[in-house]
Enzyme design. Structure first.
Site, PDB file in Angstrom:
ATOM      1  N   GLY A  46       0.858  -1.400   0.023  1.00 27.41           N
ATOM      2  CA  GLY A  46       0.154   0.014   0.058  1.00 27.41           C
ATOM      3  C   GLY A  46       0.932   1.293   0.059  1.00 27.41           C
ATOM      4  N   GLN A  51       2.816   9.985   1.270  1.00 25.62           N
ATOM      5  CA  GLN A  51       4.322   9.370   1.311  1.00 25.62           C
ATOM      6  C   GLN A  51       5.263   9.795   0.103  1.00 25.62           C
ATOM      7  OE1 GLN A  51       2.333   5.299   2.003  1.00 25.62           O
ATOM      8  NE2 GLN A  51       4.317   5.039   2.975  1.00 25.62           N
ATOM      9  N   CYS A  91       5.858  -0.161   7.131  1.00 25.39           N
ATOM     10  CA  CYS A  91       5.354   0.853   6.415  1.00 25.39           C
ATOM     11  C   CYS A  91       6.634   1.358   5.817  1.00 25.39           C
ATOM     12  CB  CYS A  91       5.034   2.174   7.202  1.00 25.39           C
ATOM     13  SG  CYS A  91       4.646   3.747   6.313  1.00 25.39           S
ATOM     14  N   LEU A  92       6.504   1.744   4.319  1.00 26.89           N
ATOM     15  CA  LEU A  92       7.406   1.717   3.569  1.00 26.89           C
ATOM     16  C   LEU A  92       8.148   3.257   3.940  1.00 26.89           C
ATOM     17  CD1 LEU A  92       6.151   1.371   0.032  1.00 26.89           C
ATOM     18  CD2 LEU A  92       7.818  -0.182   1.281  1.00 26.89           C
ATOM     19  N   HIS A 133      -4.564   1.730   7.672  1.00 29.04           N
ATOM     20  CA  HIS A 133      -3.298   2.357   7.603  1.00 29.04           C
ATOM     21  C   HIS A 133      -2.971   3.237   6.470  1.00 29.04           C
ATOM     22  CE1 HIS A 133       1.241   1.339   7.807  1.00 29.04           C
ATOM     23  NE2 HIS A 133       1.086   2.449   6.954  1.00 29.04           N
ATOM     24  N   GLU A 134      -3.420   3.245   5.453  1.00 28.92           N
ATOM     25  CA  GLU A 134      -3.228   4.195   4.441  1.00 28.92           C
ATOM     26  C   GLU A 134      -3.955   5.190   4.671  1.00 28.92           C
ATOM     27  OE1 GLU A 134      -0.550   3.720   2.706  1.00 28.92           O
ATOM     28  OE2 GLU A 134      -0.430   1.443   3.092  1.00 28.92           O
ATOM     29  N   HIS A 137      -2.572   7.939   6.577  1.00 31.18           N
ATOM     30  CA  HIS A 137      -1.490   8.790   6.076  1.00 31.18           C
ATOM     31  C   HIS A 137      -1.862   9.892   5.288  1.00 31.18           C
ATOM     32  CE1 HIS A 137       2.249   6.409   6.154  1.00 31.18           C
ATOM     33  NE2 HIS A 137       1.702   5.051   5.557  1.00 31.18           N
TER      34      HIS A 137
HETATM   35 NI    NI Z   1       2.613   3.196   5.692  1.00 32.66          NI
END
Ligand code: NI
Length: 167
Positions: A46, A51, A91-92, A133-134, A137
């Site tokens: 995701g 991000q 998370c990236l 989660h996304e 962000h």
């Molecule tokens: Ni994330």
């Protein structure tokens, strides 16, 4: 298409709130495509526009094993949720950190797709975790915000050390 740079915690730009996409134009579709390419290359399941330092409210997700089920959510909103479940998340933007987070078990989300059409999705399991989660962000929140203050401090120090070592 092009790969976008993924911001890393504690970059303050990860704390910005996204803004509503007024209409799904070719420029928005370009962002969607670039985000999918960036997510698949990372690799991740995701990615939110925050991000990649873009304020337009866009999330891309693909939790499938064969990376063949892209889900694009523009202006997503969670309209209903129920239950509670803990899952390990990563998370990236917080590489190398995996921690349990408790969230709703089942969610209903409304969004526009890549064609600008409205849709509603009710789901649970990994997809429900990923959506929550996304969407956080897009509000300038990170999954580590759910952890204890002590854990957050440790993670922040680790991230700052990683940054120094890669500079
Ligand atoms: Ni994330």
């Amino acid at each position: 298409m092009s790969l976008l740079e993924i911001l890393k915690h504690p970059d303050p730009r990860l704390r910005k709130k996204s803004v509503t996409v007024e209409s799904v134009t070719d420029a928005v579709r370009q962002l969607v495509d670039d985000m999918f390419e960036t997510m698949y290359a990372a690799p991740g399941i995701g990615l939110a526009s925050t991000q990649v330092n873009d304020s337009r409210s866009v999330v891309v997700i693909d939790i499938s094993e064969d990376r063949g089920q892209p889900l694009c959510l523009i202006n997503p909103k969670i309209t209903d949720s129920s239950g509670e479940a803990a899952h390990e998340e990563g998370c990236l933007s917080v590489p190398g950190i995996y921690e349990n987070v408790t969230r709703a078990e089942e969610v209903t989300v409304e969004a526009l797709n890549r064609d600008g059409d409205h849709f509603e999705l009710k789901t649970d399991g990994v997809l429900a975790v990923c959506i929550q989660h996304e969407l956080e962000h897009l509000d300038g929140k990170l999954f580590v915000d759910h952890l204890s203050r002590l854990k957050q401090q440790r993670i922040r120090k680790k991230m700052e050390k990683q940054r120094r070592e890669t500079m």
